[in-house]
Design an enzyme around this catalytic site. Sequence first.
Site, mmCIF file in Angstrom:
data_model
loop_
_atom_site.group_PDB
_atom_site.id
_atom_site.type_symbol
_atom_site.label_atom_id
_atom_site.label_comp_id
_atom_site.label_asym_id
_atom_site.label_seq_id
_atom_site.Cartn_x
_atom_site.Cartn_y
_atom_site.Cartn_z
ATOM 1 C CG ASP A 51 15.440 14.202 26.585
ATOM 2 O OD1 ASP A 51 14.201 14.120 26.672
ATOM 3 O OD2 ASP A 51 16.166 14.591 27.507
ATOM 4 C CG ASP A 111 13.284 14.774 33.172
ATOM 5 O OD1 ASP A 111 13.941 13.822 32.716
ATOM 6 O OD2 ASP A 111 13.019 15.792 32.513
#
Length: 641
Positions: free
Chosen positions: A369, A427
Amino acid sequence: MPLPTDLALVPAAAAGEAAPLLADAAGDGEQLDYLLRDGAGTVEVRGVVVMAPEGVVVVRHAVRNLREVPLHLASLDAAVPVPARAEEVLDMTGLWASERRPQRARPGQGVWSRETRHGRPGHDDPFLMVVGTPDFGFRRGEVWSAHLAWSGDKRLWTESSALGVRTLGGGELLAPGEVVLAPGASYETPELLLAWSANGLDGLSARFHPWQRRVAPVPLPRPVVLNVWEAVYFDHDADRLDRLAQVAAEVGVERFVLDDGWFLGRRDDTAGLGDWVVDPDVWPQGLHPLVRSVVDCGMELGLWVEPEMVNPDSDLARAHPDWLLGGPGTPTWRNQRVLDLANPGAYAHVRDQLVAILDEYPVRYLKWDQNADLLAHGAHAQTLATYRLMDELRAHRPGLEIESCSSGGGRVDLGVLRRAGRVWVSDTNDPLDRQRIQRWTGVLVPPEHMGGHVGDRRAHITGRAASLGFRLATAFFGSAGIERDLTRAGADERAVVAAWVAEHKARRGLLHSGVVVHGDTPDGEPQVHGVVALDGAAGVFAVVRLGDSASALPGPVRLVGLDPDRRYRVRVLTLGVVDGLDDATLADVLPGAVADAPPPWLAAAALAEGVELPGRVLTEVGLASLLLQPEQALVLTADAV
C-alpha cells in the site's frame, strides 16, 4: 519518428545551446536508435523506438551531460505526430474510491495537458490519453493513445497548432532542481507507450494487453484471494482469523491475505508504520499459528505492508526523524509521513525488516500500500527507490508476488506492473462503482492484473446495498477475490460463494488470456462487456444495467468479438446457483428484471442445451434485451458449435 521535445535545461543560458540536431540513426524495421547533439557539444540525447509485434510503440530517451559543470534538467518529453482528424481527446480523472473517470473534450488549437503532482500517479491520474476521430467508442473510430509507464509525477499532452500540426506526447514531470546531472552523468526517461487502432478503444486493448502479457507475465492460473480487511479491520484476534481461514478454504480460496494491523503498535491507523515486526501483544507466538492454519488448509499466505510510509508515532520516526521526507513542518496525511527511501539508511532499515519477515514466514504475496501523497520534493528519487526495493525483495524471495495498492487505485500504471502482478483497482468494493472503474482501467490493464473482490451486501465506503448476484458478476472477470467475514454468512450464502469460486476457476483460463471486448450502446444502457478466446471458440459476457436507460425498451445485446462465420451455443451462466437454496437467497443471486417473461432466446438459453445462433447474428444484429433492473447483471457464455 518520435523525437524529444521540450528538452529544457537550466540555467536558461544553456537552453539556447541545447536545440537537438540529429547526429546518427540506425534501424532494422523493429527498432530505431538515434543520437541527438546540440551544436555546442554540451548535451547529447540517445533515443530508442521499438515497434513491438503487438503494435505497441515503446519510446525512451537518455540525456547525458557533456559539459564540465552540472546540468539542471527541467524536462525531456517524447512526442509523435498524429493526423488532424484526431480532433477529440479522452483521458481519465477521478477521486479516491472513484478512479478512472473518463472525460472527453474537443479542445481546438493549443495544448491540452494533464499533469500529476502527487509523487504517485494519484486517483486523478490521466492514465491513458487518447485522441481520435469524433465520437469514437469502444468498437468504432480511429484512435491514437499514449501512456507513461511511470509511478511518479508525469504529464500527458496533445497540441494542435494553427499550422495544422498535431502532436501527442508525454514524460516525467520534474520539479526544479530535482534532476541535476554531474559532468558525464545521464538521466533515463520512463517508457512512453504509444498505440493506434482503427477499431476504437477495444483495438487499443487488443495491442496493450498482449504486450503486457509478454513483457511482464503473471503466473497462471490466478489464485482466488480472501483479504481480511473488511472482515476484521484492525481486530486481529487469532481465533477469529483461524476460523475465517477455515471457512475461506472450504469455499475454495487459494490465497489468504492478512491486512493492516499485524505489526508493532498498530491498533489503528495513527501508529506503527515503519516498525515492520510482528506485534507480540497481539501475536505472542508470532504469526506461526495462523501460518500453520493457512498452509494446512492448502492456501498461500499474503501480508499487507506500506514500506514507503511512517507514522510519527513509531519507533522508527522517534529514532530517525531525519529519515522523514520533507523535514520539520511538513504536514501529515492520514496520520503519516513519507519515509525517504532515497536515504541509504532508511532504505536499508525497511528492506532488512521486510527481508526478516520473508525469511521467518512463508509469505508469497505482499499487498503493497501507499496511502499518502509525498507532499515534498523528491518524487523522482522516491519512485526509483521504491522500484529498487520491490526488485530486491522479489529477487530475495523468488516467486514473491506484489499487489500495487495506493489508497486503492492511486498507483495503477504499466511501470509498477513490471514489478507487481496485481493492482488494487480501487478501495471501493461497491459493485456499481466497480463496474465503471474496472471498465476504464481495463482499456489498458489486462483483467488478470485487476483485483476485484466480493464484499458485504452494504458497501463499506458508499453504504449502498447491492444484491449478491450483482457483486458476484462484478468480481467474476478479473483477478477474483472475497473481502468479507464469511464466518458470519449462512450456510446457503457460503454455498453460493463456493459455487461462484468453482465457476471462476473453471473459466479463468479464458478470462485471463482472451480478448477483452465492449459493446457500444446508444445511451450506455445496458452495458455489455466480455472476454473472447483468442481462437474465437468461446466467450463469456456480462450484460449490465447500472442505472436508468434513456428509452423504455433497451437496445439489442450484441455479443461482439465472436467469429461471424461460426455458430455458437449461448447459455445463461447462473453464478452461484446450486440446488437447495432457499427462496430469499435464490432471489438475491438471480438478476432482477422488469418483465412478465424473458425474450424467447433467453428462455431457451437458460436451459441446459442453450440456444444456437450464427456468430454474425450475435455480433451484428444482436439479441432482444431483457429489461434488467438497475444494478443487475446477466452473465452469458457462447461456445462455438
